[in-house]
Design an enzyme around this catalytic site. Structure first.
Site, PDB file in Angstrom:
ATOM      1  N   GLY A 268       0.751  -1.245   0.000  1.00  0.00           N
ATOM      2  CA  GLY A 268       0.000   0.000   0.000  1.00  0.00           C
ATOM      3  C   GLY A 268       0.778   1.290   0.000  1.00  0.00           C
ATOM      4  N   GLU A 310       4.166  -6.477   1.969  1.00  0.00           N
ATOM      5  CA  GLU A 310       3.746  -6.904   0.631  1.00  0.00           C
ATOM      6  C   GLU A 310       3.653  -5.762  -0.370  1.00  0.00           C
ATOM      7  OE1 GLU A 310       0.766 -10.671   1.442  1.00  0.00           O
ATOM      8  OE2 GLU A 310      -0.089  -8.732   0.961  1.00  0.00           O
ATOM      9  N   CYS A 381     -12.311   3.901 -28.872  1.00  0.00           N
ATOM     10  CA  CYS A 381     -13.628   4.461 -29.175  1.00  0.00           C
ATOM     11  C   CYS A 381     -14.394   4.825 -27.919  1.00  0.00           C
ATOM     12  CB  CYS A 381     -14.420   3.465 -30.008  1.00  0.00           C
ATOM     13  SG  CYS A 381     -13.560   3.077 -31.515  1.00  0.00           S
ATOM     14  N   TYR A 410       0.429  -1.474 -12.233  1.00  0.00           N
ATOM     15  CA  TYR A 410      -1.003  -1.510 -12.543  1.00  0.00           C
ATOM     16  C   TYR A 410      -1.342  -0.880 -13.903  1.00  0.00           C
ATOM     17  CZ  TYR A 410      -1.199  -2.747  -7.608  1.00  0.00           C
ATOM     18  OH  TYR A 410      -0.996  -3.364  -6.403  1.00  0.00           O
TER      19      TYR A 410
HETATM   20  N1  LLP Z   1      -1.276  -7.199  -0.801  1.00  0.00           N
HETATM   21  C1  LLP Z   1      -2.585  -7.326  -1.097  1.00  0.00           C
HETATM   22  C2  LLP Z   1      -3.379  -8.350  -0.413  1.00  0.00           C
HETATM   23  C3  LLP Z   1      -3.168  -6.499  -2.065  1.00  0.00           C
HETATM   24  O1  LLP Z   1      -4.456  -6.624  -2.342  1.00  0.00           O
HETATM   25  C4  LLP Z   1      -2.379  -5.519  -2.715  1.00  0.00           C
HETATM   26  C5  LLP Z   1      -2.957  -4.666  -3.737  1.00  0.00           C
HETATM   27  C6  LLP Z   1      -1.016  -5.432  -2.388  1.00  0.00           C
HETATM   28  C7  LLP Z   1      -0.500  -6.272  -1.408  1.00  0.00           C
HETATM   29  C8  LLP Z   1      -0.090  -4.444  -3.030  1.00  0.00           C
HETATM   30  O2  LLP Z   1      -0.473  -3.139  -2.764  1.00  0.00           O
HETATM   31  P1  LLP Z   1       0.440  -1.924  -3.325  1.00  0.00           P
HETATM   32  O3  LLP Z   1       1.729  -1.928  -2.555  1.00  0.00           O
HETATM   33  O4  LLP Z   1       0.651  -2.136  -4.757  1.00  0.00           O
HETATM   34  O5  LLP Z   1      -0.371  -0.705  -3.050  1.00  0.00           O
HETATM   35  N2  LLP Z   1      -5.353  -1.357  -9.420  1.00  0.00           N
HETATM   36  C9  LLP Z   1      -5.160  -0.381  -8.366  1.00  0.00           C
HETATM   37  C10 LLP Z   1      -4.428  -0.950  -7.186  1.00  0.00           C
HETATM   38  C11 LLP Z   1      -5.136  -2.134  -6.584  1.00  0.00           C
HETATM   39  C12 LLP Z   1      -4.355  -2.716  -5.441  1.00  0.00           C
HETATM   40  C13 LLP Z   1      -4.872  -4.069  -5.111  1.00  0.00           C
HETATM   41  N3  LLP Z   1      -4.187  -4.727  -4.054  1.00  0.00           N
HETATM   42  C14 LLP Z   1      -4.414   0.812  -8.944  1.00  0.00           C
HETATM   43  O6  LLP Z   1      -4.117   0.821 -10.130  1.00  0.00           O
HETATM   44  O7  LLP Z   1      -4.162   1.792  -8.245  1.00  0.00           O
END
Ligand code: LLP
Length: 451
Positions: A268, A310, A381, A410
């Site tokens: 996150g 993570e 489109c 992403y």
């Molecule tokens: N762990 C779990 C259980 C998750 O669901 C996620 C992301 C992460 C780790 C990694 O989170 P990060 O460090 O990348 O914030 N498509 C969206 C982001 C969705 C994130 C989903 N889960 C975007 O483009 O902003």
């Protein structure tokens, strides 16, 4: 979307590329007016591999993983970094994560298949998903994944029965929703009580899940998991969630005698998409996560668990850029100027989906100031097919190579074939060398599943 709201405050910012700060890949340089990444000329990359093209600074990805290892282990020896593959995954990325001694979060059977095809060690895989299918669970348990993060009662009994059928005992974490609302876009918050993810604390479901897991012979409960959201700038959200979850660890010990030995705090950490963005550093993140866990465990006289973090976005986002070729420049008097490129929502859905903001430059005019304001549109489109709305940009002409920064997370992983667009290739750059790690799709690829 019929109309895209105009930003009345949009003005040229007269910044040249190197003035865009934290959004740039760490190896960005401008030589003779052209943008280089990883020592490679982006104009040459566009020519050689075609556009649209994702370009990723390999060393930066490695450095980010190393920073996470360093700044978490600085505070506690027993920490592992689990890269969240959903941000960007391919075989080369899995190899790199393995080489850096990190673990891998997979969120589907498909991601697991890529990891296994790249010879990623199964015991370092953490399998996620709020509705893993029987097939996915069977594949994960057969492969011997290190942890399955369990999200429901249905899944607990499925894992137990599959593991027993295979003569195995599957180590798991139980996903908790700590009831903390992170300060980010509503679509990417996950830690609040009304969530399809995990077990809530207040309603007693989390405790019941722990009790159930402890009773199932095919399951070995290792610990707890939480993930409060993504693109988080305020570290205090983590501190609040950690306080809640360690309190729950204490409740578990008190009521069952079982001591939780692992805590996965999810991902996150936010990144800079725009020039004004000031995300927290990995160093500060490591301190908050680890010190808070230690502090609360000490207060409850609990042993400090093995900690897993993570991260996805913060490993790859700023390492990646997307290159496009400008096709048309359309001035609509008193409205706006559209610069249309040879990609769009198919390679970057984030603007249409989350109103995401990006910083673009003209890579072949990188030393020039961004002296116009334009909207960068895709070729698909839909009126909502835009990549950056009302952004400063160097004056654009057809044939220019446009570079959009901070697209390493992403974008490729959420890419689609809408309009039967072929998805772009991915090139890793490092030390003046480029290597293609995912080739551009062909028209044949678009038909490969037709029967
Ligand atoms: N762990 C779990 C259980 C998750 O669901 C996620 C992301 C992460 C780790 C990694 O989170 P990060 O460090 O990348 O914030 N498509 C969206 C982001 C969705 C994130 C989903 N889960 C975007 O483009 O902003």
């Amino acid at each position: 979307m019929a109309n895209i709201a105009c930003d009345p405050n949009a003005r040229p910012d007269f910044k040249t590329t190197m003035e865009l700060g934290a959004v740039l890949p760490q190896s960005a340089e401008v030589k003779d007016g052209e943008l280089y990444i990883g020592g490679v000329n982006t104009i040459d990359l566009a020519r050689e591999y075609g556009t649209a093209l994702y370009v990723m600074d390999e060393q930066q990805i490695r450095d980010q993983l190393r920073n996470y290892l360093k700044w978490t282990r600085y505070h506690w020896k027993d920490v592992d970094v689990v890269y969240a593959g959903k941000a960007f995954i391919c075989k080369a990325m899995c190899k790199l994560v393995a080489e850096e001694g990190c673990h891998l979060d997979v969120s589907s059977g498909g991601e697991l298949a890529i990891a296994l095809a790249a010879d990623f060690p199964a015991e370092r895989v953490v399998a996620h998903g709020n509705n893993k299918t029987m097939q996915e669970l069977t594949e994960a348990i057969t492969a011997g994944v290190g942890r399955i993060v369990v999200d429901s009662f249905d899944e607990l009994s499925r894992i137990d029965s599959i593991a027993r059928d295979l003569g195995k005992v599957q180590p798991i974490l139980i996903r908790i929703t700590p009831g903390v609302v992170a300060d980010t876009h509503a679509y990417i918050t996950t830690g609040s009580e009304d969530s399809k993810f995990g077990f809530g604390l207040r309603d007693g479901l989390a405790f019941k899940a722990v009790e159930t897991a402890l009773d199932l012979p095919g399951i070995e409960l290792k610990g707890l998991h939480m993930h409060i959201g993504s693109q988080i700038f305020v570290l205090n959200s983590y501190a609040k969630a950690i306080e809640v979850i360690v309190h729950f660890m204490d409740e578990i010990r008190e009521k069952t005698g079982f001591v939780i030995s692992e805590l996965d705090t999810g991902g996150g950490l936010g990144i800079a998409y725009g020039v004004p963005d000031e995300p927290s550093t990995i160093k500060d993140y490591g301190k908050v996560i680890v010190d808070d866990i230690k502090e609360h465990c000490e207060a409850h006289s609990l042993p400090v668990p093995r900690i897993l973090v993570e991260p996805g976005r913060s490993i790859v986002a700023n390492a990646g850029v997307t290159l496009y070729t400008v096709g048309t420049v359309k001035h609509i008097p008193n409205v706006r100027t559209y610069v249309a490129v040879d990609g769009g929502m198919t390679d970057n859905i984030r603007t249409a989906l989350y109103d995401a903001h990006y910083e673009p430059v003209i890579a072949n005019k990188s030393d020039k100031p961004r002296d116009t304001v334009v909207t960068i549109a895709g070729k698909h489109c839909e009126s909502g097919d835009v990549i950056v709305v009302d952004t400063p940009l160097q004056s654009a002409e057809p044939g220019d190579i446009l570079c959009v920064f901070a697209t390493g997370a992403y974008c490729q992983s959420m890419a689609s074939n809408y309009n039967k667009q072929v998805r772009p290739g991915v090139v890793f750059v490092n030390n003046g060398e480029a290597r293609l790690v995912v080739r551009r799709e062909t028209y044949e690829d678009l038909m490969r599943c037709d029967v």
